[in-house]
Design a protein around this motif. Structure first.
Motif, mmCIF file in Angstrom:
data_model
loop_
_atom_site.group_PDB
_atom_site.id
_atom_site.type_symbol
_atom_site.label_atom_id
_atom_site.label_comp_id
_atom_site.label_asym_id
_atom_site.label_seq_id
_atom_site.Cartn_x
_atom_site.Cartn_y
_atom_site.Cartn_z
ATOM 1 N N VAL A 316 10.373 -5.874 7.361
ATOM 2 C CA VAL A 316 11.289 -5.184 6.354
ATOM 3 C C VAL A 316 10.633 -4.228 5.478
ATOM 4 N N GLU A 317 9.515 -4.813 4.808
ATOM 5 C CA GLU A 317 8.736 -3.938 3.852
ATOM 6 C C GLU A 317 7.978 -2.767 4.821
ATOM 7 N N GLY A 318 7.684 -2.883 6.185
ATOM 8 C CA GLY A 318 6.985 -2.207 6.897
ATOM 9 C C GLY A 318 8.039 -0.741 7.489
ATOM 10 N N GLY A 319 9.178 -0.794 7.026
ATOM 11 C CA GLY A 319 10.023 0.185 7.542
ATOM 12 C C GLY A 319 10.799 0.256 8.786
ATOM 13 N N LEU A 366 15.291 3.012 0.093
ATOM 14 C CA LEU A 366 15.475 3.989 1.167
ATOM 15 C C LEU A 366 16.646 4.979 0.470
ATOM 16 N N VAL A 367 17.515 4.278 -0.255
ATOM 17 C CA VAL A 367 18.538 5.171 -0.786
ATOM 18 C C VAL A 367 17.917 6.013 -1.912
ATOM 19 N N GLY A 368 17.269 5.340 -2.468
ATOM 20 C CA GLY A 368 16.394 6.557 -3.733
ATOM 21 C C GLY A 368 15.631 7.503 -3.291
ATOM 22 N N GLN A 369 14.982 7.008 -2.179
ATOM 23 C CA GLN A 369 13.801 8.174 -1.462
ATOM 24 C C GLN A 369 15.014 9.264 -0.805
ATOM 25 N N ALA A 370 16.123 8.792 -0.229
ATOM 26 C CA ALA A 370 17.218 9.836 0.179
ATOM 27 C C ALA A 370 17.571 10.843 -1.042
ATOM 28 N N LEU A 371 17.927 10.316 -2.336
ATOM 29 C CA LEU A 371 18.253 11.142 -3.229
ATOM 30 C C LEU A 371 17.411 11.853 -4.169
#
Length: 471
Positions: A316-319, A366-371
């Motif tokens: 999970v942490e590894g993406g 991931l959501v924060g990175q997209a925003l």
């Protein structure tokens, strides 16, 4: 003259024993704590290797009988069902207090409200835990390790006949040693007793040193059996940008809300199971058999939602998952964790909670990175913070959660975001009226014990009335 020299040494040795091992001296407690740590570490290491061995044996049997073309998941059902049913039977028949994580039982014992029947609990928890975890259920090994370590502490207390206060210190020392060995995290083991068991632990310099010594020795033994590497292999992050700390605080607020609902769901699930089996042994065993079959199948077709979840954390942490997959996995693992832990199977909830925190933390990243792509560049760092966030919200032990994650992952430079996340989770959970999960579980256990005692008294009175009526 020939006997003078041996007698000199014999008398000297007796004086040494009298001086350092008298029950009136804290030296006895010191040495007993070291011994308890050694035993707790050994038991935890054997338990850890036993889980690996029995899990591999189960898979070998599944593949062996699947050579004829029968689907592997179909073969796994009866094997895992038998394993879980045996674990449930042993628990209900010989030591009901060994069900679940066992941590509430230890807290109750430190308050003098629950018995510690180590002659029963140690073998039942060990064997039952191996079978339950080996069957594929979503349980952690830390709960059994804590209860086994604490029962080892009580065993030594009984053997050496220490007083009540020292016995409580040795009980706590065993618990600390069990958790330290389970996660290769001595500081977290120490802090767990001091922070989580703060209302039961008798704080003194002597008792605190006992906890320290046991945790250190248990960790050393565990590392001899395994290695000195971190329990979870993840990315090593540098100090995060200060601009991201606000997002870690928001993540903590989210976990505060999630933690309250998660605790309520655990209690609701336990009540649901109780309404089904009503304390009847074979109904209880039947539930275990059904759960074992279910998780036996899942362990083959969907292993990501079975087992403790510790193996899932690096992936999970590894993406390796997209946001949609993380959300689905978080929902499904929440369900399997509730089904497993709520049933009363001999296993813990620490590891599944850490896995859930990692899933939601990565999803948030991931959501924060997209925003905010210019601010959040490493979503995996939020997965590490998430491990401690959900733990802090449910157990209400933020310092333990921080130390546990740091020692498990060796991410020492993540301490600031971990503090912010765990602090936010704890503040929200407390402000919304949430209570520590182990406190609630202990209260539930005491209520059920009182109810059973009243029922037993009523039944005896009715039987006496019937006997008098027949006469």
């Amino acid at each position: 003259m020939k006997t003078a020299v041996p007698m000199f040494f014999i008398n000297g040795f007796k004086n040494f024993i009298d001086r350092f091992f008298t029950r009136k001296s804290s030296a006895l407690l010191f040495w007993l704590s070291i011994f308890i740590g050694l035993l707790a570490g050994t038991v935890s290491a054997l338990f850890d290797h036993g889980i690996i061995w029995i899990s591999e044996l189960r898979l070998e049997l599944v593949h062996h009988y699947g050579e004829g073309g029968i689907p592997l998941w179909l073969i796994a059902i009866p094997i895992s069902s038998l394993m879980a049913a045996t674990a449930f039977y042993l628990t209900h028949r010989f030591a009901p207090e060994s069900g679940g994580s066992g941590i509430p039982e230890i807290e109750g014992a430190m308050e003098g409200m629950r018995p510690v029947r180590w002659k029963r609990v140690i073998p039942v928890k060990f064997v039952g835990g191996l079978l339950a975890l080996g069957s594929g259920m979503a349980l952690g090994r830390e709960g059994p390790s804590v209860q086994l370590g604490a029962n080892v502490g009580r065993m030594i207390s009984d053997i050496f006949k220490v007083n009540k206060v020292d016995g409580q210190a040795l009980l706590a020392a065993g618990a600390a040693g069990g958790l330290a060995a389970a996660f290769n995290a001595p500081l977290a083991g120490i802090m767990f007793v001091i922070e989580e068991m703060r209302s039961q632990f008798n704080y003194s310099l002597t008792s605190t040193k006992s906890v320290f010594m046991s945790a250190v020795m248990a960790t050393i033994v565990m590392r001899i059996f395994t290695d000195q590497d971190a329990v979870v292999t993840v990315t090593q992050y540098s100090h995060p940008d200060l601009n991201t700390l606000g997002f870690y605080l928001i993540l903590g607020f989210c976990f505060g809300v999630i933690g309250i609902f998660f605790n309520k769901l655990i209690l609701w699930t336990q009540d649901l199971y109780l309404s089904i089996h009503k304390g009847r042994r074979w109904h209880f065993v039947g539930i275990g058999a059904a759960l074992g079959g279910l998780f036996g199948m899942l362990s083959i077709v969907a292993p990501d939602i079975a087992f403790s979840g510790m193996e899932l954390i690096p992936h999970v942490e590894g993406g390796q998952f997209f946001a949609g997959g993380l959300l689905l996995l978080f929902i499904l693992r929440t369900l399997t964790t509730l089904l497993s832990f709520g049933s009363g199977a001999p296993g813990g909830v620490f590891a599944p909670t850490l896995a859930l925190g990692t899933l939601f933390g990565m999803l948030f990243g991931l959501v924060g990175q997209a925003l905010f792509p210019t601010i959040i560049t490493e979503p995996g760092a939020f997965a590490i913070a998430g491990m401690g966030g959900l733990f802090a919200a449910t157990v209400r032990a933020p310092i333990t959660g921080i130390l546990l994650v740091i020692e498990m992952t060796s991410n020492y430079e993540m301490i600031l975001p971990l503090i912010v996340t765990c602090l936010g989770a704890t503040m929200v959970a407390q402000s919304l009226g949430g209570r520590p999960i182990y406190t609630q579980l202990l209260e539930r256990t005491l209520k059920l014990a009182m109810r059973a005692k009243r029922q037993e008294t009523t039944d005896k009175a009715m039987n006496r009335s019937l006997d008098r009526y027949k006469k």
